[in-house]
Design a protein around this motif. Structure first.
Motif, short mmCIF file in Angstrom:
data_model
loop_
_atom_site.label_atom_id
_atom_site.label_comp_id
_atom_site.label_asym_id
_atom_site.label_seq_id
_atom_site.Cartn_x
_atom_site.Cartn_y
_atom_site.Cartn_z
N MET A 144 22.20 -12.85 85.20
CA MET A 144 21.29 -12.10 86.07
C MET A 144 20.72 -10.92 85.32
SD MET A 144 23.97 -10.15 88.56
CE MET A 144 24.79 -11.67 88.92
N SER A 145 19.79 -10.27 85.89
CA SER A 145 19.15 -9.15 85.23
C SER A 145 20.14 -8.05 84.93
CB SER A 145 18.03 -8.60 86.14
OG SER A 145 17.54 -7.40 85.61
N ALA A 146 19.99 -7.42 83.78
CA ALA A 146 20.91 -6.37 83.39
C ALA A 146 20.79 -5.14 84.29
CB ALA A 146 20.65 -5.97 81.93
N ASP B 153 14.99 -7.67 70.42
CA ASP B 153 15.95 -8.64 70.91
C ASP B 153 15.73 -10.04 70.34
OD1 ASP B 153 17.60 -7.06 72.49
OD2 ASP B 153 16.17 -7.06 74.15
N VAL B 154 14.80 -10.18 69.44
CA VAL B 154 14.58 -11.44 68.73
C VAL B 154 14.70 -11.16 67.24
CG1 VAL B 154 12.99 -13.33 68.24
CG2 VAL B 154 13.07 -12.34 70.53
N PHE C 283 15.93 -12.65 79.24
CA PHE C 283 15.30 -13.86 79.76
C PHE C 283 13.84 -14.00 79.33
CE2 PHE C 283 18.81 -14.51 82.81
CZ PHE C 283 18.98 -15.87 82.61
N ARG C 284 13.16 -12.92 79.10
CA ARG C 284 11.78 -13.05 78.61
C ARG C 284 11.74 -13.78 77.28
NH1 ARG C 284 8.51 -7.35 79.69
NH2 ARG C 284 8.54 -7.43 81.98
N ASN C 285 12.65 -13.42 76.39
CA ASN C 285 12.70 -14.09 75.09
C ASN C 285 13.28 -15.49 75.21
OD1 ASN C 285 11.68 -11.79 73.67
ND2 ASN C 285 13.71 -10.86 73.81
N ILE C 286 14.20 -15.67 76.16
CA ILE C 286 14.78 -17.00 76.36
C ILE C 286 13.70 -17.99 76.79
CG2 ILE C 286 16.33 -18.33 77.86
CD1 ILE C 286 18.25 -16.00 77.79
N GLN C 287 12.73 -17.53 77.58
CA GLN C 287 11.64 -18.40 77.99
C GLN C 287 10.89 -18.94 76.77
OE1 GLN C 287 10.84 -19.46 80.99
NE2 GLN C 287 12.42 -18.30 82.08
N ASN C 288 10.67 -18.09 75.79
CA ASN C 288 9.98 -18.54 74.58
C ASN C 288 10.83 -19.54 73.81
OD1 ASN C 288 7.76 -16.84 75.06
ND2 ASN C 288 8.78 -15.11 74.08
N LEU C 289 12.15 -19.30 73.78
CA LEU C 289 13.04 -20.24 73.11
C LEU C 289 13.03 -21.60 73.80
CD1 LEU C 289 15.32 -20.88 71.06
CD2 LEU C 289 16.93 -19.99 72.78
N VAL C 290 13.04 -21.58 75.13
CA VAL C 290 13.04 -22.83 75.89
C VAL C 290 11.77 -23.63 75.60
CG1 VAL C 290 12.91 -23.78 78.22
CG2 VAL C 290 14.57 -21.99 77.70
N ARG C 291 10.65 -22.96 75.49
CA ARG C 291 9.39 -23.65 75.19
C ARG C 291 9.46 -24.33 73.82
NH1 ARG C 291 7.22 -18.56 77.00
NH2 ARG C 291 6.61 -18.67 79.20
N ARG C 292 10.09 -23.67 72.87
CA ARG C 292 10.18 -24.23 71.53
C ARG C 292 11.11 -25.44 71.48
NH1 ARG C 292 10.90 -19.72 66.96
NH2 ARG C 292 10.42 -21.59 65.75
N LEU C 293 12.08 -25.47 72.41
CA LEU C 293 13.04 -26.57 72.42
C LEU C 293 12.65 -27.68 73.38
CD1 LEU C 293 16.41 -24.58 72.36
CD2 LEU C 293 15.39 -25.89 70.51
#
Length: 628
Positions: free
Chosen positions: A1-3, A429-430, A451-461
């Motif tokens: 969840m959000s920090a 954070d990246v 989670f903002r950066n995780i969204q970019n990771l998910v797109r790449r995967l």
């Protein structure tokens, strides 16, 4: 969840459109209109005493497991339930019955030991060990539990920062141990004067997780492999395989894991199968104590102090129960390895509930904090309670345990002349890392926090899918050819839901909490600069406090050399020592290491939201008898 999510503000995304439908779907047949009564909803861990009418409806039971299996609600809705796994549950357990007591008798003769073992087991359970004989007293009361606790280093750092910098993280750990175990802490109040028998540091389990994780990433030990030349006993064979797909994604963050299970199941084959330090510690305590003391795992109550609310969700996973390591080997609603998780912020609430001021507790070991009884296995005692300080966590490892950094160090240690290079991504954070030899990269990894950066990771995967349109471009990772797997450039990615890592977990003491506002004399709402400065204080306590850490005064210093005389020591952690300890643990418990140290993940599928809104209204209205 959000920090930034607070326990007092857990309804940020909840609306009637996503309200939990579990109570309505489990309703019994509606009673007669004259005797109609509202359905009572009892949440897991909460006891409600309410006057019942003669024809009251049967209660609908909702547990954390129900929420983990339902994708109809967002993480905040789950947080409403995990808030019930709180300091109030700790107090209720302490006041339920006198706790079980561990008594050691090193002078007992063999004949007396045999006679005591034949005594009535309802009065005491005895076990023999190479360090003496141990007995468990108080088993005649079925409510009595053996109380043990484990504490994360991030929580100690948060409490140290809240003390205003006058104590180190190690001293804050002593204060916390005094609260949980000492005579000036929880034992000073309550119905039975109960306290915790042992308070352990999850850093010892973190070392095991680091070694297993590095083996998993670099092609060493995986599920189904033997560890350290020793194997499990009669626990049965666990799942076998060649390990997760590349890139391997860390799985120690339960918020990230829940997100992947509910929204991106294509990521699950990439998740690391190694248990988190919290889960590893819980499994080691439950399996070893139940085996050595001759008591069921249900009589052992394990509390974990963590920096994150989502760790409560992890503790509620069916994959982390005795159904896996002692039962069918499959997830189920058995005895949890971690019974309750409270956060750093809730530690202050726990002290206040007993009329104590946490910040007034002694920060040095004194007569009010006597040595705990020895762990009922000498070899595991030396592992769980090391006499010397554990290796310091370097700043380059980050504040989330150093999973990624240990993999990089292990890879670099295998290749003479290798060096680790880091480059910042689009924000702090990246970070991307490369292990290079003479300028040529041999291993790539990355860190994605928030989670903002995780969204970019998910797109790449995202898997590449060919377009159905003639001449159309493939969907997913469009930059790569259709035949190429996504993100082959990374061997490992450390993923954490909280920006800044675990020291910024949602359960940590925040700059806008009353205790910090008073100490810093901040008037009004703190701004971004004050928040940044506060997190820097917590990070400073986390990184510097480990250098002087004295985890225990009663352990043996473990050797850093394996039995074959050759060992690889990375970051102060002996790979051979960890493997040999895990093999010994498996031998003691008679359970394969697959079940003890590894876990599984599963796609969460729900029918919530399917079908038209009209059909759903008609269905629910029928179940409640049209009482709209």
């Amino acid at each position: 969840m959000s920090a930034i999510l607070s326990i007092d503000d857990l309804n940020d995304f909840i609306s009637p459109g996503v309200a939990c439908v579990k109570p309505i779907e489990t309703l019994p047949p509606p009673p007669a209109p004259s005797d109609a009564n509202e359905t009572e909803v009892i949440l897991d861990g909460q006891q409600q005493q309410q006057q019942q009418k003669k024809t009251a409806a049967e209660a609908a039971q909702i547990s954390l497991t129900d929420c983990l299996a339902c994708s109809g609600c967002v993480t905040s809705a789950e947080a409403v339930l995990v808030s019930l796994q709180s300091h109030a549950e700790v107090l209720a357990t302490l006041d339920a019955a006198p706790s079980l007591q561990i008594i050691r008798d090193t002078t007992t003769s063999a004949a007396a030991t045999a006679a005591a073992s034949a005594a009535t087991q309802s009065q005491a359970s005895a076990c023999a060990d190479d360090s003496g004989r141990f007995a468990v007293r108080g088993l005649e009361d079925e409510r009595a539990k053996l109380l043990v606790a484990s504490v994360s280093p991030q929580s100690r750092a948060s409490l140290a920062a809240a003390c205003g910098g006058r104590v180190s993280a190690a001293q804050a750990g002593t204060m916390l141990e005094g609260l949980l175990r000492g005579s000036l802490g929880l034992r000073a109040g309550g119905k039975f004067g109960n306290g915790f028998t042992w308070v352990l540091d999850t850093n010892v389990a973190r070392q095991a997780a680091l070694v297993l994780g590095a083996d998993e990433v670099l092609g060493g030990i995986t599920k189904g492999s033997s560890i350290g030349g020793g194997g499990g006993g009669g626990g049965g064979e666990g799942p076998t395989g060649t390990g997760p797909a590349r890139p391997v994604l860390s799985s120690a963050c339960p918020g990230w894991v829940c997100y992947a299970e509910k929204t991106h199941p294509h990521l699950l084959p990439h998740l690391s199968a190694v248990k988190s330090p919290q889960a590893l510690m819980g499994t080691m305590l439950k399996t070893t104590l139940s085996r050595k003391l001759g008591i069921p795992a249900s009589r052992i109550w394990h509390l974990a102090v963590m920096p994150c609310f989502d760790k409560k969700l992890e503790a509620s996973r069916e994959e982390l129960t005795d159904e896996v390591w002692a039962g069918s080997g499959q997830p189920g609603r058995g005895i949890r390895d971690v019974d309750c998780v409270i956060t750093s912020k809730e530690i202050l609430m726990l002290a206040e509930s007993r009329g104590l001021n946490f910040f007034n507790l002694p920060c040095e070991v004194d007569a009010t904090l006597p040595p705990p009884p020895p762990f009922p296995d000498a070899r595991l005692h030396s592992f769980l309670f090391p006499r010397t300080a554990l290796p310091c966590v370097p700043r380059a490892a980050g504040s989330s345990g150093g999973l990624l950094y240990h993999c990089l160090q292990s890879k670099a240690a295998e290749i003479p002349g290798a060096e680790i290079q880091a480059s910042r991504g689009r924000n702090a954070d990246v970070v991307e890392f490369v292990v290079a030899v003479r300028g040529e990269p041999v291993f790539k990894a990355a860190r994605y926090y928030g989670f903002r950066n995780i969204q970019n990771l998910v797109r790449r995967l995202r898997p590449v899918r060919p377009s159905r349109m003639p001449g159309g471009k493939p969907f997913g990772s469009a930059r790569r050819p259709t035949s190429q797997a996504p993100s082959l450039e990374y061997g490992y990615v450390e993923v954490m839901a909280c920006p800044g890592g675990c020291t910024n977990g949602g359960g940590q003491i925040k700059v806008d909490d009353a205790v910090v506002l008073e100490r810093k004399q901040i008037r009004g709402k703190p701004g971004p600069q004050e928040q940044k400065e506060w997190l820097a204080e917590v990070d400073e306590a986390y990184f510097s406090g480990e250098e002087a850490n004295e985890l225990s005064r009663n352990g043996n210093n473990p050797s850093l050399v394996g039995p074959d005389g050759e060992d690889l020591v990375v970051g102060g952690i002996s790979r051979a020592y960890i493997h040999n300890t895990l093999a010994y643990w498996s031998e003691v418990t008679g359970i394969s290491i697959d079940r003890l140290a590894f876990t599984t993940f599963r796609e969460v599928i729900s029918d919530v939201g399917k079908g038209t809104e009209a059909e759903r209204v008609v269905q629910l209205a029928g179940k409640v008898g049209g009482g709209w």
